[in-house]
Design an enzyme around this catalytic site. Structure first.
Site, short mmCIF file in Angstrom:
data_model
loop_
_atom_site.label_atom_id
_atom_site.label_comp_id
_atom_site.label_asym_id
_atom_site.label_seq_id
_atom_site.Cartn_x
_atom_site.Cartn_y
_atom_site.Cartn_z
N SER A 196 15.03 22.47 -14.37
CA SER A 196 13.84 23.29 -14.60
C SER A 196 14.28 24.66 -15.08
O SER A 196 15.32 25.17 -14.65
CB SER A 196 13.04 23.42 -13.30
OG SER A 196 12.24 24.58 -13.34
N LYS B 12 15.93 22.12 -9.15
CA LYS B 12 15.24 20.91 -9.61
C LYS B 12 16.13 19.99 -10.44
O LYS B 12 16.98 20.42 -11.19
CB LYS B 12 14.03 21.30 -10.46
CG LYS B 12 12.95 22.00 -9.65
CD LYS B 12 11.97 21.02 -9.03
CE LYS B 12 11.14 20.41 -10.09
NZ LYS B 12 9.78 20.15 -9.76
N GLU C 168 9.60 9.43 -16.45
CA GLU C 168 8.20 9.83 -16.65
C GLU C 168 7.73 9.48 -18.06
O GLU C 168 6.60 9.02 -18.27
CB GLU C 168 8.05 11.34 -16.42
CG GLU C 168 8.30 11.75 -14.98
CD GLU C 168 8.42 13.27 -14.85
OE1 GLU C 168 9.55 13.77 -14.80
OE2 GLU C 168 7.38 13.93 -14.82
N HIS D 14 0.83 -1.23 0.00
CA HIS D 14 0.00 0.00 0.00
C HIS D 14 0.86 1.27 0.00
O HIS D 14 0.41 2.31 0.47
CB HIS D 14 -0.95 0.05 1.20
CG HIS D 14 -1.66 -1.24 1.49
ND1 HIS D 14 -2.90 -1.54 0.98
CD2 HIS D 14 -1.27 -2.33 2.20
CE1 HIS D 14 -3.26 -2.76 1.39
NE2 HIS D 14 -2.28 -3.26 2.13
#
Ligand code: ARG
Length: 455
Positions: free
Chosen positions: A274, A280, A287, A153
């Site tokens: 970024s 970042k 992704e 979970h």
């Protein structure tokens, strides 16, 4: 009546909807190989002369060179790859070029070309999966005893080893590889010689062309041979399942590289910055691999719906088979390469993993198991006692290993100091020596098996 840009009327619209050369150019190599095998066979059977055959081969070689050099005069009027090549052949060698299409049709030709193209990719995916598995096994080997949290979970459950986690994916990708191998075995039959749909009166030798093209045998029913696209559906199914596995591993990489987790780091090779937030480091490659499953499964759905309800034998609907497959297989090829690269690139953060592995009372099951094994307590009672001890630690905001013996004995007097041997994450993971378990000793055995399998 048609207006707009189709000023030439229905003829232009017909061409616009019918033309496939923009995408089926990708079958050029397969189309030429099929034509060579076919003309060889026609000559061997005395259907064309050996002189014709030699002229055809020479012409096809020149065409292959033109395509490779980018000088081939592609023509939309000639509709598709088959007619483009055949027309060019006639330009080059004249009358002999007109004999190539004896005893075959574009229907068995396209079925053959597409099968060859899909077969090549199914083989490529098996090779790429082996490289990915090998990268996972290398990580498992290097980090067989590195402790990390195992989750259910997405909540800390029990400590596991990083190597064990890597090998879980190796198993998944090995099943993907075997799905592609199964698919290969079923698709490797030759449609060539089925002609338009019914076979041909010429004394062709379908075994000969099948063998020349690396097929195991000719397909046994000419109607099926020109109508079947389940080989592509099966390859897309295997691709879709594989893409879901890639997506799951990508998701873990995205989570693991976050500032909140910091379980692994990726180098600049697989991250981007970024344009506005200087701090970042984004896991864009992971992704994108995570997302590829969308178009791959979309292709499976698209082709399934194209094929659904089609009567035998060939219908032009089937020209819609290629684009989804090309797109899906390009996506999978890139996804597999990027994932193998990321797996090799990632560095697990040992201290952070150990810290996280010890959090959230992750050794509570070990405490309960100790009560069962050493005090002969029924597991349900041990679960209850452990729950009381966890509540005590939670109240004090300490780990289980930080409780005193006296505190634990206040819940169950028979607990002895040996309990501390199982309360650390490392002890917990190391005790799980059941076959396929997470103990470093087991992981090493599995790594050894993998290495001998991978050769
Ligand atoms: N371009 C066609 C396709 O991809 C080739 C087969 C055409 N056959 C026909 N009978 N029109 O399906």
């Amino acid at each position: 009546m048609w207006g707009g840009r189709f000023a030439a009327g229905p003829g232009a619209l017909m061409q616009a909807i019918n033309v496939s050369i923009d995408f089926d150019q990708r079958l050029a190599t397969q189309d030429i190989a099929g034509s060579k095998a076919h003309s060889d066979m026609l000559a061997a059977q005395g259907i064309i002369t050996t002189g014709n055959r030699d002229a055809i081969h020479k012409g096809l070689d020149e065409i292959a060179a033109e395509i490779a050099e980018g000088t081939f005069p592609w023509s939309a009027e000639l509709e598709d790859i088959h007619l483009n090549i055949e027309a060019r052949l006639k330009d080059k060698i004249g009358e002999a070029g007109g004999r190539l299409h004896t005893g075959r049709s574009r229907n068995d030709q396209v079925a053959t070309d597409f099968r060859l193209w899909v077969r090549e990719h199914v083989e490529l995916f098996q090779t790429q999966l082996t490289a990915l598995i090998s990268a996972l096994v290398d990580q498992a080997d290097a980090h067989a005893d590195m402790i990390m949290p195992g989750f259910t979970h997405l909540q800390s459950a029990q400590p596991v080893t990083f190597g064990h986690h890597m090998l879980a994916y190796a198993e998944m990708f090995a099943r993907d590889r075997s799905r592609f191998a199964d698919c290969h075995a079923r698709l490797n039959e030759s449609p060539l010689g089925a002609a338009a749909l019914a076979g041909t009166p010429y004394p062709i030798d379908r075994d000969m062309t099948a063998k020349a093209l690396g097929f195991d045998r000719p397909m046994a029913n000419s109607l099926d041979a020109v109508s079947a696209r389940d080989f592509a559906l099966e390859a897309l199914s295997a691709a879709s399942i594989c893409a879901t596995h890639l997506s799951r591993l990508s998701e873990e990489i995205v989570i693991w590289t976050s500032a909140q987790f910091r379980f692994i780091t990726l180098t600049d090779a697989f991250t981007t910055g970024s344009s506005i937030m200087p701090q970042k480091r984004n896991p864009d490659a992971a992704e994108l691999v995570r997302a590829k499953v969308g178009r791959i499964m979309g292709a499976l759905t698209a082709l399934t719906i194209v094929m659904k309800g089609l009567p035998l034998a060939y219908s032009k609907d089937m020209q819609e088979d290629k684009e989804p497959v090309f797109d899906a297989f390009d996506a999978l090829e890139l996804g597999l390469a990027a994932m193998a690269g990321m797996v090799a690139d990632m560095t697990p953060n040992k201290d952070r993993l150990a810290e996280a592995a010890g959090a959230a009372f992750s050794t509570a099951t070990d405490l309960a198991d100790w009560l069962v094994m050493h005090l002969n307590m029924p597991f349900r009672d041990a679960h209850h006692v452990t729950g009381t001890i966890v509540a005590m630690a939670e109240k004090q905001n300490v780990t289980l290993a930080a409780l005193s013996l006296a505190e634990m004995q206040s819940v169950e007097p028979r607990i002895s100091k040996e309990i501390f041997n199982v309360l650390t994450p490392f002890a917990s993971a190391s005790s799980r020596t059941s076959y396929g378990g997470t103990a470093p000793s087991e992981v090493r055995k599995q790594v050894a098996r993998w290495k001998s399998d991978l050769g």
